[in-house]
Structure formats: structure tokens, C-alpha cells
Write an enzyme that holds these catalytic residues in place. Structure first.
Site, mmCIF file in Angstrom:
data_model
loop_
_atom_site.group_PDB
_atom_site.id
_atom_site.type_symbol
_atom_site.label_atom_id
_atom_site.label_comp_id
_atom_site.label_asym_id
_atom_site.label_seq_id
_atom_site.Cartn_x
_atom_site.Cartn_y
_atom_site.Cartn_z
ATOM 1 N N GLY A 14 -16.626 11.426 -0.316
ATOM 2 C CA GLY A 14 -17.321 10.340 -0.431
ATOM 3 C C GLY A 14 -16.461 9.296 -0.727
ATOM 4 N N THR A 16 -15.472 6.226 1.351
ATOM 5 C CA THR A 16 -15.391 4.976 2.153
ATOM 6 C C THR A 16 -15.579 3.833 1.341
ATOM 7 O OG1 THR A 16 -17.556 5.506 2.796
ATOM 8 C CG2 THR A 16 -15.912 6.455 4.342
ATOM 9 N N ILE A 19 -15.981 4.301 -6.106
ATOM 10 C CA ILE A 19 -14.874 4.884 -6.948
ATOM 11 C C ILE A 19 -13.924 5.647 -5.961
ATOM 12 C CG2 ILE A 19 -14.351 6.646 -8.686
ATOM 13 C CD1 ILE A 19 -16.975 5.954 -10.045
ATOM 14 N N GLY A 20 -14.408 6.298 -5.078
ATOM 15 C CA GLY A 20 -13.794 7.422 -4.117
ATOM 16 C C GLY A 20 -12.753 6.487 -3.354
ATOM 17 N N SER A 141 -20.331 11.733 -14.604
ATOM 18 C CA SER A 141 -20.959 10.496 -15.391
ATOM 19 C C SER A 141 -21.552 10.808 -16.601
ATOM 20 C CB SER A 141 -22.204 10.177 -14.488
ATOM 21 O OG SER A 141 -22.657 9.045 -14.962
ATOM 22 N N TYR A 154 -30.620 13.028 -11.053
ATOM 23 C CA TYR A 154 -29.123 12.833 -10.849
ATOM 24 C C TYR A 154 -28.264 13.391 -12.257
ATOM 25 C CZ TYR A 154 -25.180 9.717 -11.304
ATOM 26 O OH TYR A 154 -23.804 8.998 -11.359
#
Length: 263
Positions: A14, A16, A19-20, A141, A154
Site C-alpha cells: 500500500g 503508492t 505513509i507508504g 494506529s 477499523y
């Protein structure tokens, strides 16, 4: 400071945007080889081009994989070269009342946010252990500890990541492999920015006013009193990827801007 990453190869799920992508950018700046990932080849190609544009010497490539698709995940695992650093970052989120969440939505969030890390770690961690060196980092998180009432699904997945990371770290005894988790705080990624801009426009206020209102209403205890930038999370991830971080293992490290009221 030389983080000694020039001979290392990293895979970031993940990555693109958000954070990635920020982690990829910083690892590339340290001389690491980086394989990024997104759901579509178009997004992957665009992200690779952007990273190369900003860093002409960047050793970056990409693999498109939808982590909701088991066949695509298996193809990814077969295509990956020897990986030294695994960043489990891919994740989805949305706001929804608990009473409206269907079984399918619960399974979808668990499949993408949790099973992605399980499958990647199951494939790559044993190889790191056999070589005696490696880094596995989970991007969790603060919502995994302070579960939002409108994002319980989540928050559940981010809590599960803590358990997974802690358990995997116990497999690394007497090696130079480490497994750690970063607890990120409210981060102004592209997805969040888009949502904030839309709400601000609907309420006829500026984006900055909207950002401040969100922080005051949802994160009044934040010590920095602003959204965190993706690069600020990436700085910690890059250090944890380094050989210099060997004494940090089985840890949950906060990059939450002081949002969590814990010692």
C-alpha cells in the site's frame, strides 16, 4: 547519519501514496532498493515514475496487487525477490455506524488490513530468520488503542496488528531480525486531505479551519495540535528498518503527536 541501508531491499504494501509512499521515499534516499505496491498497475507505474523523477538514482520498482484478491496475493509472493525489510502498511478505512456494518464489511476490513500482514509475514519472515537478518514493521494506529466510535471495524484491525506483531517478535530470539509496530496518529495523507477538502467546501470554510475543527473535536488531547505529516511517520519507520535499530524489538512505538494519554 548513515542508516546502513544501501545493501537492503524493502517491500512496502500500500505504498503508492500516503505513509507508504513517504516511507519509500526515505528508504530510497538512504540507498535501499524499494518495491512499492498499489491496487492497479496504473497507480503503481505513476508512483514509480514520481519517485524516480524526484530521485534519479532511486532503485525502485512496483508490483500491482489487490490485497482483497487471494490469487493476486499469491502472484505477488511468487514474484518478490529476497526481501530484507517488510513494511506492512496497506489498509482501508471509512466512517460508519456499528449498527450498519455488515458481516461482509467486517470480513473485508480484516482481510485487507490484517490478513495482508499475516500472509506477507508468513512468506517473508522465515527467510529473514534463516538469513539471520531482517526487519518487519507494522503500521498500526492510535485507533487500535483508542477505538473511534464511528470506526470500530477499523480500530479492531489495528488492535489485531499489535497482537500479530508482538507474537511474531517472539520468533526472532537470538537473531538480528526484529518485528515492531508504529502507532501513528491522525495523519494528513492524500485520502484524508481529499475528505477534509470536500467537507470544508460543503461547510463553506477554509481547509485550515476544517483541519483545526477536526483536531479540536476528535483529538483534543493532541500535544502537537495538528495533523501529522506522512514523512513524520516515515522517519520512524526508516530508522526501524536500519541495522542501527537492533535493540528495538517487539516494541510498539508511538508517532501519534501525543494523542494517546498513556505512559
Amino acid at each position: 547519519m548513515d542508516l546502513q541501508l544501501k545493501s537492503k531491499t524493502a517491500f512496502i504494501s500500500g505504498s503508492t501514496q500516503g505513509i507508504g509512499s513517504a516511507i519509500a521515499r526515505q528508504l530510497l534516499a538512504e540507498g535501499a532498493r524499494v518495491i512499492i505496491n498499489g491496487r492497479t498497475q496504473e497507480k503503481v507505474d505513476e508512483a514509480v515514475a514520481n519517485l524516480k523523477r524526484d530521485n534519479s538514482s532511486a532503485k525502485v520498482s512496483g508490483i500491482a496487487t489487490d490485497f482483497a484478491n487471494t490469487d493476486e496475493i499469491n502472484k505477488l509472493l511468487s514474484a518478490l525477490p529476497e526481501i530484507d525489510i517488510l513494511i506492512n502498511n496497506v489498509g482501508i478505512f471509512d466512517l460508519k455506524d456499528f449498527s450498519e456494518l455488515t458481516d461482509e464489511e467486517w470480513y473485508r476490513f480484516f482481510e485487507i488490513n490484517v490478513m495482508s500482514g499475516i500472509r506477507l509475514s508468513r512468506a517473508l519472515l522465515p527467510k529473514m530468520l534463516s538469513r539471520g537478518w531482517g526487519r518487519v514493521i507494522f503500521i498500526s494506529s492510535e485507533s487500535g488503542l483508542n477505538i473511534p466510535e464511528n470506526m470500530i471495524h477499523y480500530g479492531m484491525t489495528k488492535t489485531a496488528m499489535l497482537s500479530l506483531s508482538n507474537g511474531l517478535s517472539k520468533l526472532t530470539k537470538n537473531t538480528a531480525v526484529t518485528v515492531n509496530t508504529i502507532l501513528g496518529g491522525p495523519t494528513y495523507s492524500e485520502g484524508v486531505a481529499q475528505a477534509v477538502e470536500q467537507i470544508a467546501q460543503a461547510q463553506n470554510i477554509t481547509v485550515e479551519q476544517m483541519k483545526q475543527a477536526i483536531m479540536q473535536n476528535t483529538n483534543p488531547h493532541s500535544l502537537i495540535q495538528r495533523f501529522i505529516e506522512p514523512a513524520e511517520i516515515a522517519s520512524l519507520a526508516t530508522y526501524l528498518s536500519s541495522p542501527l535499530s537492533i535493540a528495538t524489538n517487539g516494541a510498539t512505538l508511538r508517532a501519534d503527536g501525543g494523542t494517546l494519554q498513556v505512559i
